[in-house]
Design a protein around this motif. Sequence first.
Motif, PDB file in Angstrom:
ATOM      1  N   PHE A  76       0.933  -1.073  -0.257  1.00  0.00           N
ATOM      2  CA  PHE A  76      -0.150  -0.387  -0.153  1.00  0.00           C
ATOM      3  C   PHE A  76       0.961   1.292  -0.187  1.00  0.00           C
ATOM      4  CE2 PHE A  76      -2.435  -3.316   2.185  1.00  0.00           C
ATOM      5  CZ  PHE A  76      -3.369  -3.520   1.455  1.00  0.00           C
ATOM      6  N   ASP A 115      -2.132  -3.570  -3.968  1.00  0.00           N
ATOM      7  CA  ASP A 115      -2.913  -3.209  -3.945  1.00  0.00           C
ATOM      8  C   ASP A 115      -3.559  -1.623  -4.865  1.00  0.00           C
ATOM      9  OD1 ASP A 115      -5.726  -3.134  -2.263  1.00  0.00           O
ATOM     10  OD2 ASP A 115      -5.461  -0.979  -2.287  1.00  0.00           O
ATOM     11  N   CYS A 117      -6.682   0.777  -6.231  1.00  0.00           N
ATOM     12  CA  CYS A 117      -7.110   1.425  -5.572  1.00  0.00           C
ATOM     13  C   CYS A 117      -7.199   3.452  -5.873  1.00  0.00           C
ATOM     14  CB  CYS A 117      -7.103   1.318  -4.550  1.00  0.00           C
ATOM     15  SG  CYS A 117      -9.456   1.414  -3.526  1.00  0.00           S
ATOM     16  N   CYS A 119      -7.983   5.587  -3.239  1.00  0.00           N
ATOM     17  CA  CYS A 119      -8.420   6.272  -2.346  1.00  0.00           C
ATOM     18  C   CYS A 119      -7.094   6.526  -1.716  1.00  0.00           C
ATOM     19  CB  CYS A 119      -9.239   5.068  -1.402  1.00  0.00           C
ATOM     20  SG  CYS A 119      -9.339   3.899  -0.838  1.00  0.00           S
ATOM     21  N   CYS A 127     -13.159   6.007  -3.875  1.00  0.00           N
ATOM     22  CA  CYS A 127     -12.145   5.057  -4.438  1.00  0.00           C
ATOM     23  C   CYS A 127     -12.291   5.073  -6.187  1.00  0.00           C
ATOM     24  CB  CYS A 127     -12.474   3.424  -4.274  1.00  0.00           C
ATOM     25  SG  CYS A 127     -12.205   3.343  -2.751  1.00  0.00           S
ATOM     26  N   SER A 162      -8.953  -3.556  -5.320  1.00  0.00           N
ATOM     27  CA  SER A 162      -9.944  -3.378  -4.791  1.00  0.00           C
ATOM     28  C   SER A 162     -10.711  -1.744  -3.942  1.00  0.00           C
ATOM     29  CB  SER A 162      -9.301  -3.104  -2.641  1.00  0.00           C
ATOM     30  OG  SER A 162      -8.370  -1.880  -2.849  1.00  0.00           O
ATOM     31  N   TYR A 189     -10.556  -8.082  -4.497  1.00  0.00           N
ATOM     32  CA  TYR A 189     -10.964  -7.880  -3.640  1.00  0.00           C
ATOM     33  C   TYR A 189     -12.830  -8.347  -3.956  1.00  0.00           C
ATOM     34  CZ  TYR A 189      -6.970  -5.818  -1.100  1.00  0.00           C
ATOM     35  OH  TYR A 189      -6.259  -5.074  -0.554  1.00  0.00           O
ATOM     36  N   LYS A 192     -16.186  -7.656  -1.299  1.00  0.00           N
ATOM     37  CA  LYS A 192     -15.130  -6.961  -0.303  1.00  0.00           C
ATOM     38  C   LYS A 192     -16.429  -5.930   0.706  1.00  0.00           C
ATOM     39  CE  LYS A 192     -12.195  -3.037   0.137  1.00  0.00           C
ATOM     40  NZ  LYS A 192     -11.799  -1.765   0.501  1.00  0.00           N
ATOM     41  N   PHE A 197     -14.603  -2.338  10.104  1.00  0.00           N
ATOM     42  CA  PHE A 197     -13.477  -2.749  10.986  1.00  0.00           C
ATOM     43  C   PHE A 197     -11.883  -2.259   9.613  1.00  0.00           C
ATOM     44  CE2 PHE A 197     -15.949  -6.235  12.193  1.00  0.00           C
ATOM     45  CZ  PHE A 197     -15.623  -6.723  13.815  1.00  0.00           C
ATOM     46  N   TYR A 198     -12.475  -1.179   9.109  1.00  0.00           N
ATOM     47  CA  TYR A 198     -11.571  -0.233   7.828  1.00  0.00           C
ATOM     48  C   TYR A 198     -10.741   0.357   8.688  1.00  0.00           C
ATOM     49  CZ  TYR A 198     -13.759  -3.401   4.447  1.00  0.00           C
ATOM     50  OH  TYR A 198     -14.555  -4.246   3.768  1.00  0.00           O
ATOM     51  N   PHE A 201      -7.737   0.912   9.017  1.00  0.00           N
ATOM     52  CA  PHE A 201      -6.081   0.925   8.278  1.00  0.00           C
ATOM     53  C   PHE A 201      -5.778   2.253   7.572  1.00  0.00           C
ATOM     54  CE2 PHE A 201      -6.525   1.311   3.141  1.00  0.00           C
ATOM     55  CZ  PHE A 201      -5.804   0.680   2.932  1.00  0.00           C
ATOM     56  N   ARG A 202      -7.374   3.467   7.486  1.00  0.00           N
ATOM     57  CA  ARG A 202      -7.589   4.512   7.176  1.00  0.00           C
ATOM     58  C   ARG A 202      -7.011   5.740   7.603  1.00  0.00           C
ATOM     59  NH1 ARG A 202     -14.775   3.749   5.731  1.00  0.00           N
ATOM     60  NH2 ARG A 202     -13.711   1.880   4.455  1.00  0.00           N
ATOM     61  N   GLN A 218     -19.434  -0.987  -1.731  1.00  0.00           N
ATOM     62  CA  GLN A 218     -18.765  -1.276  -1.185  1.00  0.00           C
ATOM     63  C   GLN A 218     -19.943  -2.558  -0.853  1.00  0.00           C
ATOM     64  OE1 GLN A 218     -16.166  -0.372   2.009  1.00  0.00           O
ATOM     65  NE2 GLN A 218     -14.500   0.226   0.607  1.00  0.00           N
ATOM     66  N   LYS A 245     -13.454 -10.035   2.368  1.00  0.00           N
ATOM     67  CA  LYS A 245     -13.023  -8.812   3.303  1.00  0.00           C
ATOM     68  C   LYS A 245     -14.451  -8.300   4.129  1.00  0.00           C
ATOM     69  CE  LYS A 245     -10.374  -4.966   2.862  1.00  0.00           C
ATOM     70  NZ  LYS A 245     -10.284  -3.754   2.562  1.00  0.00           N
ATOM     71  N   VAL A 270      -8.724  -7.440   8.731  1.00  0.00           N
ATOM     72  CA  VAL A 270      -8.323  -6.565   8.488  1.00  0.00           C
ATOM     73  C   VAL A 270      -7.901  -6.196   9.551  1.00  0.00           C
ATOM     74  CG1 VAL A 270     -10.183  -6.558   6.329  1.00  0.00           C
ATOM     75  CG2 VAL A 270     -10.882  -6.337   8.433  1.00  0.00           C
ATOM     76  N   SER A 271      -7.694  -3.941   9.082  1.00  0.00           N
ATOM     77  CA  SER A 271      -7.017  -3.659  10.440  1.00  0.00           C
ATOM     78  C   SER A 271      -7.983  -3.313  11.886  1.00  0.00           C
ATOM     79  CB  SER A 271      -6.468  -2.174  10.009  1.00  0.00           C
ATOM     80  OG  SER A 271      -8.311  -2.125   9.255  1.00  0.00           O
TER      81      SER A 271
END
Length: 321
Positions: A76, A115, A117, A119, A127, A162, A189, A192, A197-198, A201-202, A218, A245, A270-271
């Motif tokens: 990433f 990855d 994407c 975003c 995205c 993704s 992905y 997704k 749960f993300y 990560f963001r 999504q 995911k 995920v994160s």
Amino acid sequence: MLNRHRRLRTNSAIRDLVRETVLTPMDFIFPIFVIEGENKKVEISSMPGNYHYSIDRLPEIIAEVMEVGIRGVILFGLPDFKDEIGTSAWIEDGIVQRAVKKIKELSKDILVITDICMCQYTNHGHCGIIHDGIIENDETLEYLGKIALSHARAGADMVAPSDMMDGRVGAIRKVLDGNGYPQVSIMAYSAKYSSAFYGPFREAAHSAPQFGDRKTYQMDPGNIRQAMREIEDDINEGADIVMIKPALSYLDVIRWAKDKFDVPVAAYSVSGEFAMIKAASEKGVINERAMAMEILTSIKRAGADIIITYYAIDACKWIMD
Ligand code: PBG
């Protein structure tokens, strides 16, 4: 007659012999976050024990990954420059493109996945390409194709879209094939979900949407049949591997996918899944190692052939221990 189920649980030797699901380092893919700058290894506050690496510091994490027997990493990128159309995502000397080259210089053996994407690269954090507040599906496909091609040119073995735009797998396959990269594979992905749960990560990827949410692209967490349609389309468009995911809350989706389709199934733990275990263990209410290994085992038992996890390195060490 009484069935003596406990006979097969008498001691660790017999338990080891009858265990159906066993984790190995070959199950895992480790995610790596790459930043601009020099000599940087900065801990990601939302994900303790994970770091932002500048390209010159990649050798140490790649060595660590290879030493424990992990076969693949997913990259990433965090660019310094963002705009409306995510230009930094496909330029030849972009952050991911340079990171891929660096890793390929370090080792030919490690599978480098990128990855795909927008975003992290758009100033609005969505995205895709936006017109009048709408994320434009078909226009975005052209950009995703350009990003995938630039990663393939840098030497990526596999690309992983993704974004959740419709038709992206077919669009990317066409661009790769048309430009001499038929050997670069696609891990889609496919299912997704739009997930809380993300969150960590963001923060890690600086990719939170600046307005609205990702619910128009999504998937809705309540749906499983729709996930099967997404997967089926991705396979028909050329996906080599399909992904579910998140993982932990979607074990049923993993199992359905495994039973219904004949391509390898990946699951992305995920994160938020990682951060929950970390936080609970820091509070002293659970045993981190035991809980992480139980969750990873359950993801594999549900049907995942490949698990993308921030616990990959720890898990390998625990497996060898
Ligand atoms: C980019 C992307 C996201 C994740 C992987 N790729 C974030 C998102 O869709 O908001 C999440 C990974 C994680 O939470 O560990 N679209």
